[in-house]
Scaffold this active site. Structure first.
Site, PDB file in Angstrom:
ATOM      1  CG  HIS A 191      -1.613  -1.227   1.422  1.00  0.00           C
ATOM      2  ND1 HIS A 191      -2.741  -1.553   0.662  1.00  0.00           N
ATOM      3  CD2 HIS A 191      -1.451  -2.408   2.122  1.00  0.00           C
ATOM      4  CE1 HIS A 191      -3.343  -2.830   1.088  1.00  0.00           C
ATOM      5  NE2 HIS A 191      -2.285  -3.246   1.950  1.00  0.00           N
ATOM      6  CB  SER A 207      14.430  20.855 -13.538  1.00  0.00           C
ATOM      7  OG  SER A 207      13.453  22.043 -13.297  1.00  0.00           O
TER       8      SER A 207
END
Length: 482
Positions: free
Chosen positions: A156, A287
């Site tokens: 999970h 970036s």
């Protein structure tokens, strides 16, 4: 000017930006139409061998022009005729005037169209399989290297019991091994359409050979005996081979896409944790605005293209479902896109994934820090059992641990501090009987079960044997241009 003109037209980035030369060539016009001519030549040879009035000179003329295709003339013919196969029949006949009467004799368009598609599918698998083998090989080496390096497991996407870096890689490998078997089976199941005529009954060839069934059967057998073609033919077809064959081929590629998406998503999640990173070039920019960033660009590309590969699966399913009776032509335009794009996309994904798996970077100290942060909670059952062995009461110990764990969790969640459960246990006199055992109880290697042994056995019994046919092709490295 020619380069400037090219910039005025859309070009698929699958070819212009990403795909390998061999896969781009496999679905090129040159490969397609030269294969058509080879099929026409071999058809004429088979018909001559079985007694039709075809001369050696006609065949020699066709063979001498097998590769010199006038694509401009073919395009002009198609504009006039609105039929691609007849356009190329006329273009071939133009440079082979003596052979013109016997080119495409008795055949339908699917003789060249479908048989060529089947050859391209087979050759496409032959490009993909060694690439997939290399990805599995690189990832196997990675799994073996880190077979016993403990790491947090996640269920999970919440911290769970420990596994190892190598064992997690084996989960990826298991899916890739399934894909390897699926691709190989899809490739080996391909057959030749052969010579079947307009509705698959071979009526035109039965007429050519004056009702001689044996000669019709022999012609089909002669076709599949050619070394460049497939070695078996479908016994029954309509005008086309069953479009379920396309479903079979593209489903194996779509399944591969799902595998790669899962692997690369895992890598992206682990990159966020700074536990594992894909290769990052010395001058690579992550970036334009944030110069410190090391984005998982390759894994993101794989995920992006994998979604496209999975989505393409809808095309052959829809096409197969709407083929009326012996055939409808609404398959054609769709297949021109879906078949090449599936193989081109799979090719790009595998090349990129090989590059990733050849340069995966692991940061053991970061992994160790994450384990230290969570392990005290995971070790509570071990602490309880040790206390019971030392004479303590399980219920009393459980309550002590529960209270201390909640206090430590509050420090982590509410104050942003480190997990200090271990320090709390050490300060509590109740746990004095086992203080000397705490280091051993918190050794990460005692929490990984049989993960290292599972890695060794899995690689030995399931993975390495799968790669043996491709050992001679393992040394190819991938340098991504973009």
């Amino acid at each position: 000017m020619e380069g400037a003109d090219e910039c005025m037209k859309y070009r698929s980035p699958l070819v212009s930006r990403y795909a390998s030369k061999e896969m781009a060539y496999n679905f090129s016009d040159r490969k397609k139409f030269s294969t058509w001519r080879k099929l026409w030549i071999y058809l004429a040879k088979a018909e001559k061998a079985l007694g039709l009035s075809i001369t050696d000179a006609q065949i020699a003329e066709m063979e001498s022009h097998a590769e010199d295709i006038d694509f401009a003339m073919a395009a002009e013919e198609e504009r006039k005729l609105r039929h691609d196969v007849m356009a190329h029949v006329h273009t071939f006949a133009h440079c082979c005037p003596s052979a013109a009467p016997i080119i495409h004799l008795g055949a339908t368009s699917c003789y060249v169209g479908d048989n060529t598609d089947l050859i391209m599918l087979r050759d496409g698998f032959d490009v993909l399989l060694p690439k997939l083998a290399r990805v599995i090989d690189r990832l196997s080496n990675f799994a073996e290297k880190y077979a016993d390096l403990p790491t947090l497991g996640f269920t999970h996407y919440q911290p769970a019991q420990l596994t190892t870096v190598g064992k997690r890689a084996c989960l990826w490998l298991q899916d890739l091994a399934m894909d390897m078997r699926n691709l190989q089976r899809a490739r080996d199941d391909l057959r030749f359409r052969g010579v079947k005529g307009t509705t698959g009954t071979q009526a035109s060839f039965l007429q050519l050979f004056q009702g001689d069934h044996d000669k019709v059967m022999m012609e089909n057998q002669i076709q599949i005996n050619h070394p460049a073609f497939l070695t078996l033919a479908y016994l029954v077809t309509g005008q086309t081979y069953s479009r379920k064959v396309d479903v079979d081929c593209l489903s194996s590629l779509a399944s591969l896409g799902a595998t790669v998406h899962k692997i690369c998503t895992d890598i992206r999640l682990l990159a966020n944790l700074k536990e594992i990173e894909e290769p990052f070039e010395k001058e690579q920019i992550g970036s334009s605005a944030m110069p410190y960033k090391r984005n998982p660009m390759r894994a993101e590309r794989c995920c992006s293209l994998a979604r496209h590969l999975v989505a393409l699966m809808a095309d052959p399913l829809q096409t197969a479902s709407v083929q009326w009776l012996e055939r409808t032509l609404d398959d054609s335009a769709n297949r021109r896109i879906s078949l090449p794009e599936s193989f081109l996309t799979a090719d790009i994904i595998l090349s990129t994934l090989q590059n990733i798996t050849e340069g995966l970077v692991v940061y053991p100290k970061v992994i160790e820090r994450h384990i230290r942060h969570e392990l005290p909670f995971m070790a509570t059952e071990n602490i309880i059992m040790a206390m019971v062995k030392a004479g303590g009461n399980r219920q009393d110990c459980h309550e002590k641990i529960r209270v201390l764990s909640q206090e430590a969790a509050a420090v982590v969640k509410q104050e942003g501090g480190d997990n200090d459960l271990l320090a709390r246990v050490q300060r509590d006199p109740y746990f004095a009987p086992i203080l000397g055992q705490l280091d051993a109880l918190l050794d990460p290697r005692t929490f990984i079960g049989r993960a290292p042994q599972q890695v060794t056995r899995f690689l030995s019994e399931e993975v390495r044997p799968l790669l043996e046919p491709y050992n001679a092709k393992m040394d190819v490295k991938i340098e991504l241009e973009l």
